[in-house]
Design a protein around this motif. Structure first.
Motif, mmCIF file in Angstrom:
data_model
loop_
_atom_site.group_PDB
_atom_site.id
_atom_site.type_symbol
_atom_site.label_atom_id
_atom_site.label_comp_id
_atom_site.label_asym_id
_atom_site.label_seq_id
_atom_site.Cartn_x
_atom_site.Cartn_y
_atom_site.Cartn_z
ATOM 1 N N LEU A 10 23.255 27.540 77.746
ATOM 2 C CA LEU A 10 22.690 26.321 78.286
ATOM 3 C C LEU A 10 23.343 25.570 79.090
ATOM 4 C CD1 LEU A 10 20.465 25.120 75.313
ATOM 5 C CD2 LEU A 10 19.817 26.471 77.233
ATOM 6 N N SER B 289 22.894 28.379 85.669
ATOM 7 C CA SER B 289 21.367 28.087 85.721
ATOM 8 C C SER B 289 20.934 29.563 85.291
ATOM 9 C CB SER B 289 20.796 27.459 86.845
ATOM 10 O OG SER B 289 19.347 27.614 86.860
ATOM 11 N N ARG C 206 15.897 22.561 71.455
ATOM 12 C CA ARG C 206 16.560 22.372 72.821
ATOM 13 C C ARG C 206 16.332 23.431 73.901
ATOM 14 N NH1 ARG C 206 23.352 21.647 73.363
ATOM 15 N NH2 ARG C 206 23.109 21.662 75.695
ATOM 16 N N THR D 180 12.844 23.077 75.349
ATOM 17 C CA THR D 180 12.774 21.987 76.168
ATOM 18 C C THR D 180 13.321 21.979 77.447
ATOM 19 O OG1 THR D 180 12.752 20.679 74.093
ATOM 20 C CG2 THR D 180 13.283 19.465 76.107
ATOM 21 N N GLU D 181 14.545 22.680 77.656
ATOM 22 C CA GLU D 181 15.128 22.928 79.009
ATOM 23 C C GLU D 181 14.862 23.990 79.590
ATOM 24 O OE1 GLU D 181 19.560 22.746 78.753
ATOM 25 O OE2 GLU D 181 19.577 21.234 76.994
ATOM 26 N N GLN E 17 11.109 25.288 83.291
ATOM 27 C CA GLN E 17 11.453 25.861 84.556
ATOM 28 C C GLN E 17 10.840 27.168 84.727
ATOM 29 O OE1 GLN E 17 15.868 25.746 85.100
ATOM 30 N NE2 GLN E 17 16.014 24.940 83.209
#
Length: 319
Positions: A254, A258, A279, A282-283, A287
């Motif tokens: 993370l 990217s 997490r 969520t991240e 995307q």
């Protein structure tokens, strides 16, 4: 959950087992199926020489696109190899795909399925597009290059690190999918990021779009290496499934380069905390990355208390 089972479909074709003893007059077209050769592990079954002879006499070998080899070619005791196939290579003019070692747990432990040097096989079949092997004992891959191979999959409870390093260093310019089950050190595995350095650097495999470094005992280390590895930038999917990934490895992923360009990230069979799982979702999910976090495991504090091993993690497939 069993990860090791007979092939039902291969190379986009349904698997069809050539029948022992049966009248071979009612058979599918040669190119319509993946032909599975398996005549049983018991002495009462048809001998493989007779079985192989009937197969080569009954089927148009030039029309065959995919072959799957089970017992006794690979049977946990060394098998008989693929000398018969190589000897008849001029007749297998349309062969595109091979699966070696199609055995389930009840037939042979994956760690005992003996393989061999695959260089002669790949040299003999330059038109091969897909190669899958199950096992690992004795596997060698001293292949400097193969122009046509697009898919390479090694299912192992203990992939020899030397073989993994050879695969990582091989020049495979057409390879699009690479899946390696790295396996446990106790069964011959233990591949590290250093062994895979050429692969992680993105050399020799410019067409690669899917990378699976799976079933490994050093997933946190591999995740840390992938966090800055050039190969990740060209991938559309990445798998670190079936292994020992924990919060440390996930943190590295993370906070590294990217991952938003990935369509899929498979981390199933892991040892992540619930907070880290949240997490990741969520991240990455916003995307557009589809993340698989199924099969969460807990570290077993006293899995082998008599050995004093303490907390530990385990891969999905070992013996």
């Amino acid at each position: 959950m069993s990860y090791v089972h007979h092939v039902a479909q291969f190379h986009g074709l349904p698997a069809f087992t050539f029948p022992p003893y049966a009248d071979p007059t009612d058979l599918p077209d040669a190119g319509a199926v993946a032909w599975r050769l398996h005549c049983g592990p018991y002495s009462s079954d048809e001998e493989y020489e007779s079985y192989w002879g009937r197969f080569t006499e009954s089927v148009d070998l030039g029309g065959i696109r995919a072959l799957v080899f089970g017992s006794p070619w690979y049977d946990g005791e060394g098998g008989s190899g693929l000398h018969e196939l190589i000897d008849l290579a001029p007749r297998f003019t349309g062969l595109e795909a091979l699966f070696l070692g199609d055995l389930e747990d009840e037939e042979a432990m994956i760690s005992t399925i003996a393989l061999d040097d695959l260089a002669e096989l790949l040299e003999t079949f330059p038109g091969l597009r897909e190669l899958a092997v199950r096992g690992g004992d004795g596997l060698r891959f001293p292949v400097t290059g193969h122009e046509g191979l697009r898919v390479l999959r090694v299912e192992s409870g203990g992939l020899p690190p030397a073989a993994a390093a050879q695969i990582a260093a091989a020049s495979l310019p057409s390879l699009e999918r690479l899946e390696l089950w790295l396996g446990d050190e106790d069964y011959g595995g233990g591949t590290t990021a250093e062994d895979l350095a050429p692969l992680l650097a993105g050399t020799g495999k410019p067409a690669l779009r899917h990378l699976g470094l799976q079933n490994g005992p050093h997933q946190d280390e591999l995740a840390a290496a992938l966090a800055s590895a050039p190969v990740v930038r060209r991938l559309s999917s990445l798998s670190l499934s079936m292994g020992t990934l924990g919060d440390g490895g996930a943190e590295a992923l993370l906070t590294g380069q990217s991952l938003g360009h990935l369509r899929e990230l498979d981390l199933s069979h892991h040892f992540l905390s619930e907070d880290m799982m949240l997490r990741i979702w969520t991240e990455l999910e916003p995307q557009g990355v589809r993340v698989d976090l199924t099969a969460r495991n807990e570290e077993e504090d006293e899995r082998f208390p008599e050995l004093g091993t303490g907390p530990n993690r385990y891969v999905a497939v070992s013996e």
